[in-house]
Design a protein around this motif. Structure first.
Motif, mmCIF file in Angstrom:
data_model
loop_
_atom_site.group_PDB
_atom_site.id
_atom_site.type_symbol
_atom_site.label_atom_id
_atom_site.label_comp_id
_atom_site.label_asym_id
_atom_site.label_seq_id
_atom_site.Cartn_x
_atom_site.Cartn_y
_atom_site.Cartn_z
ATOM 1 N N LEU A 78 41.581 14.828 32.216
ATOM 2 C CA LEU A 78 41.462 13.505 31.606
ATOM 3 C C LEU A 78 40.149 13.369 30.854
ATOM 4 O O LEU A 78 40.058 12.668 29.843
ATOM 5 C CB LEU A 78 41.574 12.427 32.685
ATOM 6 N N PRO A 97 40.913 15.582 27.019
ATOM 7 C CA PRO A 97 42.346 15.677 26.694
ATOM 8 C C PRO A 97 42.668 16.746 25.661
ATOM 9 O O PRO A 97 43.785 17.263 25.628
ATOM 10 C CB PRO A 97 42.701 14.280 26.206
ATOM 11 N N LYS A 98 41.662 17.099 24.821
ATOM 12 C CA LYS A 98 41.946 18.101 23.786
ATOM 13 C C LYS A 98 42.260 19.468 24.389
ATOM 14 O O LYS A 98 42.868 20.321 23.749
ATOM 15 C CB LYS A 98 40.761 18.211 22.827
ATOM 16 N N MET A 100 44.305 20.142 26.473
ATOM 17 C CA MET A 100 45.721 20.216 26.829
ATOM 18 C C MET A 100 46.453 21.324 26.095
ATOM 19 O O MET A 100 47.326 21.984 26.642
ATOM 20 C CB MET A 100 46.385 18.880 26.496
ATOM 21 N N LEU A 101 46.067 21.525 24.812
ATOM 22 C CA LEU A 101 46.799 22.512 24.020
ATOM 23 C C LEU A 101 46.609 23.927 24.561
ATOM 24 O O LEU A 101 47.474 24.786 24.393
ATOM 25 C CB LEU A 101 46.362 22.433 22.556
ATOM 26 N N ALA A 114 49.244 24.788 26.876
ATOM 27 C CA ALA A 114 50.500 25.135 26.200
ATOM 28 C C ALA A 114 50.487 26.601 25.790
ATOM 29 O O ALA A 114 51.457 27.344 26.020
ATOM 30 C CB ALA A 114 50.707 24.234 24.984
ATOM 31 N N PHE A 141 47.954 7.938 34.216
ATOM 32 C CA PHE A 141 48.255 9.287 33.749
ATOM 33 C C PHE A 141 49.544 9.865 34.334
ATOM 34 O O PHE A 141 50.459 10.238 33.587
ATOM 35 C CB PHE A 141 47.050 10.213 33.996
ATOM 36 N N LEU A 179 52.584 8.038 33.012
ATOM 37 C CA LEU A 179 52.819 8.366 31.604
ATOM 38 C C LEU A 179 53.526 9.705 31.482
ATOM 39 O O LEU A 179 54.496 9.847 30.727
ATOM 40 C CB LEU A 179 51.450 8.433 30.912
ATOM 41 N N VAL A 238 57.125 9.991 29.749
ATOM 42 C CA VAL A 238 57.209 10.687 28.457
ATOM 43 C C VAL A 238 57.988 12.000 28.594
ATOM 44 O O VAL A 238 58.977 12.225 27.888
ATOM 45 C CB VAL A 238 55.801 10.942 27.883
ATOM 46 N N ILE A 243 55.998 21.906 32.934
ATOM 47 C CA ILE A 243 56.792 21.416 31.806
ATOM 48 C C ILE A 243 57.570 22.568 31.178
ATOM 49 O O ILE A 243 58.765 22.435 30.857
ATOM 50 C CB ILE A 243 55.871 20.738 30.768
ATOM 51 N N LEU A 266 52.594 18.557 25.048
ATOM 52 C CA LEU A 266 51.210 18.474 25.485
ATOM 53 C C LEU A 266 50.356 17.773 24.440
ATOM 54 O O LEU A 266 49.412 17.053 24.789
ATOM 55 C CB LEU A 266 50.680 19.863 25.822
ATOM 56 N N ALA A 267 50.692 17.961 23.157
ATOM 57 C CA ALA A 267 49.955 17.246 22.119
ATOM 58 C C ALA A 267 50.189 15.745 22.259
ATOM 59 O O ALA A 267 49.246 14.938 22.153
ATOM 60 C CB ALA A 267 50.402 17.745 20.739
ATOM 61 N N MET A 317 50.923 14.155 24.988
ATOM 62 C CA MET A 317 50.175 13.708 26.155
ATOM 63 C C MET A 317 48.691 13.573 25.831
ATOM 64 O O MET A 317 48.047 12.593 26.217
ATOM 65 C CB MET A 317 50.355 14.689 27.321
ATOM 66 N N ALA A 318 48.147 14.572 25.114
ATOM 67 C CA ALA A 318 46.720 14.538 24.772
ATOM 68 C C ALA A 318 46.409 13.285 23.969
ATOM 69 O O ALA A 318 45.402 12.601 24.199
ATOM 70 C CB ALA A 318 46.343 15.801 23.999
ATOM 71 N N LEU A 376 48.142 10.433 23.912
ATOM 72 C CA LEU A 376 48.278 9.226 24.738
ATOM 73 C C LEU A 376 47.074 9.052 25.663
ATOM 74 O O LEU A 376 46.565 7.941 25.831
ATOM 75 C CB LEU A 376 49.572 9.304 25.561
ATOM 76 N N ILE A 377 46.597 10.165 26.226
ATOM 77 C CA ILE A 377 45.444 10.060 27.121
ATOM 78 C C ILE A 377 44.214 9.620 26.343
ATOM 79 O O ILE A 377 43.436 8.782 26.808
ATOM 80 C CB ILE A 377 45.196 11.400 27.840
#
Ligand code: NA
Ligand code: NA
Ligand code: NA
Lengths: 113, 372, 372, 113, 372, 113
Positions: E98, E101-102, E104-105, E108, E207, E210, E214, E360, F22-23, F25-26, F28-29
């Motif tokens: 949190l 957040p960047k 996150m990619l 992936a 979080f 969400l 989503v 995911i 994930l993008a 989510m990023a 939204l966060i």
């Protein structure tokens, strides 16, 4: 009396197999114990008459000992932190402990009858 | 729909003498559990289950009732006794047995009660499956008794389980007189040297594995019983899965004990329980217990003879599964003759062996009966 | 196989207004649970279950999905509410009730909301089973409501459970105004002498047994509910099975609460929930609550009349199952008039009685409806 | 209106049975309580003005009391070691305890309105 | 009935070379668990389960045997992995994610191993379902692997689970060489500024909600996996249901872990396990792991290029689900070049993201395969 | 090679969707974090150079602080007594804590190679 005959057969076979299995286990454990060396090590560890290193009194040594043990536990916990919950040790082992202590005791017996 | 007084009073109109008698039996079990503390962990739920099962029109044992669900979930399919064995294994220290592997044979002798009682039950007219189930009380081991009797004679599950658990509490009462009867004063005073040895962690870990593989191969039917016990012990001795060991010996064991007790108690319905054969089971059960102890003592006397008088026969009476109570009784009776005689460690070895042997004997009995 | 965009977007294409509304309902429940701390142990899992159930094409409530498994494992067969009752019994101290057995009748009066609401629901056009299920909200007791409504009208399980639990949290809000409305200043200031007495362990142990046998015999359909509650209490008061008591009130209760909440929440699907009758249930549920309190107060006023003005009617409002909140509210409102007036112990007696009575009333309702 | 009639019948019978059952229970408990004697014993136990035995000061007495209690707990645990987990005592009993304490308090009331 | 020696020796006569080999495999798993402490919580029960399953005539995996019951109760219906996810969620702190957040990619990118291995497995001749199951080892996440492979190719469940768990323990061994191979000394020494920020309780609670809504809407098939994980986290962060959080992460998690391990191990029967394809799975699994790390590093190098040399590519290798081990390895390797370079917080973000992403990705794979 | 084509398609779609999710989510966060204000508050709380109120020495202040904290915990527990079991805090957060501590450390690096 036919069923009784079966019963006798069951008894014979049953006790036979149980004895056989436990004898096999006893044999295997005896073999296993051959590889267990240094049986007296644990006693030595807590020998009371150990000499102190120079410049250290008993209190300092006790403190160090405690610190070292605590540190070992911490290290062990860090190695696999999520896995640990309880310290080893079980109910029977308390009795074992008492038994071992008693084996070395030496007061005079109180005889009955 | 019309509310009728008859409908309202259907509970009262369905009271039966048998049901009332069984309620009294349930209350007696609760009394033994609470006031006498005879294995309260089991006898309290069993007593409560018996009461629930014998209330008039009891919906708890009807199809879909709570006790019916619990019985199907863990007694009928043998799951609960095995889970309890995992917990027992996780709490048991087999060290005394490993220090003294020769004591193992005493555990074997202490299982004679199983087969002796089986013979007596056959003489009394029980059929073979019933006789074997009654004999298993001689294992003096709750989960083994439940496992075996549920497979061979599920209609006797209730009284057999009650015997197995309540007689286990009677160890300090029943064992000493038999010991005094079958041994001489001189024999009881025999001292035995004891040399302590350290059992390495490796040996402690290999032991349960070895038992699983050897017994599992030689007597496949014994695998569930002995395997569960040894799985718990393996986890305990490994020292790396304390969370699983803790869950097995605490959360799982406690939950399953409660459910198992209630479910076993719920099988004690008046129509199934109030028979002459129940009385027979109660008597044969106590005989099984005595035969175990007597056989263990006799075998130990034989060992004493072989060793030229160096083996204290009292130790033989500890070859049963009531661990560690039985070993403590040996120590106590031994001290009556010679206060400095410490038989505890030897007796603990025999006692631990008795625990293993009784589980194995249960499996062997199943194998011989062709069930499992 | 050919991956198509349509297949990928099937979640998005299955969004429905009802589903979105229900997601909002789920979030509101979570808000009440987390921010307002209204029975979070239940409302949080219920809210989460509602969200899981209303996501498009939710696989969690499909045949074999997790929530479907949990619902079948413990809600459909009534196991979970009964296990929770064992835990509640293991945590409840019925001492205040035993000190004051006359207070028992107040608990009976506090169940009028069940039947009053049943009548109102019938007037509003609900059928008999539905009406009885809605009435049971008047027991203000989560497990009882789940047990009864699941047997009589499972399609109303969701809203009824939500009512039962969320209204229970509103005790401090709803109870005082009704108390002030129905009593005079003078009545609220009545002092009642309190003599402490020690309840022996034996009495504490006999009490649950007595309830099981008496209620179980007179109203067999009530056995599962009251029997589970009293089994837990018997284990607690026996003092010999702390491991089982602990397992019931901790491990089992916590696990089952989580599973029960999720499963109940999962029944709140848009198509079943978004009906006018749900609104009716929400309104009738709060009415049931008010009727309980009003009936308790009225009955207590009657007792005050009989006793010649020596009975504080406020205590009557504690005859509901919200234990011990309701008794504390009585104490607080009583102190508003006379700071030295300590009604707590009397109110605790009435409150404990309300808990027992609401469970019994649930069983009686089932018996009268011919279900169970 | 037929179902309403059933409803009224249900209400009548239902409330009647509930009242009846609770009255029966109240009666039985009252009978049971007849056999509960010695209600004041617990209070006496903690009486503050007890005299000390000769030659013992308050500290020694406190130490002995603690030791005796600890010993009692140990003995009880040994009697049935595998069974014990929690000490008795529940949530409501805390409130009961507060209530009992308050019954004996005696400050002046603050009146509202 | 006639007791025959043949019947008694049926265990010995049913010994097979394959069974003996599998016993050795079971012992090796126990060795890894106990002596090497490679994920002992799982590998010990799996090893024990494999031994139980391969004893001659094993009654434990027969219809109605304990391991058969456990497998049907929680593996076949996917319940156990989901319950474990609730517990993992209840123990995980997504704060580092949190805060960043960047990152996150990167999580992936770290899932490429799944699909790369899927392709390789197809080339090697595995069918599509099998290939996808093998690919999921690239999630390096036990419960996800069990969930997905049990749906797509249940006959490969054993080896895939063993890979997923044992390779997870190899993070500190496998990750560093790949990191050193794919990055230059200069890249590894890049420092990244870190500004701490406080994440409000509200954000921490929103979080998981969400993510559920989503992801659940966009990829319905992923709802069970990600929903369970986030439900646990929601309970933890809410702070109002500590009893449920505790039960999820302790009692339920421990019990289920034991049962799941035993049940998974019991699928490793000689006839199903001893195939060339098992060897293929073991090799492909380790490749999947390497591909994950390599893809994460490559993507991070691309980000470094975009940012003009301000992004340390090492962080990319933490985009996998081995949390928090992987982030600690990044910190350690980074310090080898520059002792004052503290990459931990960035790597923790990538690592937490890897955990979410792998779950995911498992759901996405199921959706694309049309299963679930 | 047909199944390989499907595999490539799966890879393309799969990685695409994972990146997309994930993008999202990023994003939204990031939006969510806009509403998180006052990030420095926690640090201030434990500032070491705070002045003592008049007439209070450090010991008294420490005692008061502990009492206030204990009281807060008690109040929180009373608010929902049956719900509380564990204090918050998880395994990873310990590592986070170490990381945060290290960010502010400043000894000289030991370079390898
Ligand atoms: Na035995
Ligand atoms: Na109520
Ligand atoms: Na992963």
């Amino acid at each position: 009396m036919d069923s009784l005959q079966i019963g006798l057969q069951l008894t014979l076979f049953g006790m036979g197999i149980v004895f056989f299995l436990l004898a096999v286990m006893a044999l295997l454990i005896s073999l296993l114990l051959r590889f267990d060396r240094a049986p007296a090590e644990t006693m030595e560890e807590s020998a009371p008459s150990r000499e102190f290193p120079e410049g250290l009194d008993a209190d300092a040594l006790a403190a160090i000992t405690i610190a070292v043990r605590a540190h070992r536990i911490v290290r062990r916990k860090q190695a696999a932190p999520a896995m640990r919950k309880h310290q080893p040790g079980t109910l029977p082992s308390r009795w074992v402990g008492i038994g071992r202590t008693r084996q070395t005791a030496s007061w005079r017996p109180i005889r009955r009858g | 729909m019309n509310v009728s007084l008859q409908q309202l009073l259907q509970g009262v109109t369905h009271i039966t003498p048998g049901g009332v008698f069984m309620l009294v039996v349930g209350v007696v079990l609760l009394y033994l559990a609470i006031a006498k503390e005879y294995e309260p962990m089991l006898l309290l739920p069993i007593g409560a289950g018996a009461i629930f099962a014998n209330l008039p029109l009891s919906p708890m044992i009807a199809e879909g009732g709570m006790l019916d669900i619990l019985r199907k979930a863990g007694v009928e399919n043998e799951l609960f006794p095995l889970l309890i064995f995992i917990g027992i294994g996780a709490m048991t220290d087999f060290g005394p047995l490993l220090e003294n592997p020769k004591m193992m044979l005493l555990g074997a002798a202490g299982q004679f009660g199983i087969f002796g009682t089986l013979l007596l039950a056959l003489v009394l007219g029980f059929n073979l499956n019933e006789a074997a189930s009654i004999g298993i009380i001689g294992a003096i081991d709750g989960p083994t008794s439940i496992y075996v009797s549920n497979l061979l004679a599920p209609h006797l599950l209730g009284p057999i389980t009650v015997c197995a658990y309540s007689y286990m509490s009677l160890v300090p009462v029943i064992q000493p007189p038999i010991m005094r009867l079958l041994t001489t004063k001189k024999e009881r005073a025999i001292r035995m040297p004891y040399t302590q040895r350290t059992i390495s962690r490796r040996t402690r870990i290999i032991f349960p594995l070895l038992v699983i593989i050897v017994v599992g191969t030689l007597v496949p039917m014994a695998t569930p019983l002995i395997g569960s016990l040894m799985l718990g012990n393996l986890m305990k001795e490994s020292g790396v899965v304390e969370r699983l060991t803790g869950a097995s010996s605490k959360e799982i064991a406690n939950t399953v004990t409660l459910f198992l007790g209630l479910a076993v108690g719920s099988t004690m319905r008046a129509d199934a329980f109030l028979k002459v054969q129940t009385l027979g089971i109660l008597v044969l059960g106590i005989l099984a217990f005595c035969l175990d102890i007597a056989a263990g003592l006799t075998f130990a006397k034989f060992l004493n003879f072989l060793s030229g008088g160096k083996f204290n026969p009292l130790i033989g009476s500890a070859g049963i599964s009531a661990f560690p109570m039985s070993a403590r009784v040996v120590q106590k009776v031994g001290q009556e003759e010679d206060f400095e005689n410490f038989l505890l460690m030897h007796a603990m070895g025999a006692n631990a062996s008795g625990q293993v042997a009784s589980v194995i004997a249960g499996g062997v009995l199943l194998a011989l009966m062709g069930a499992g």
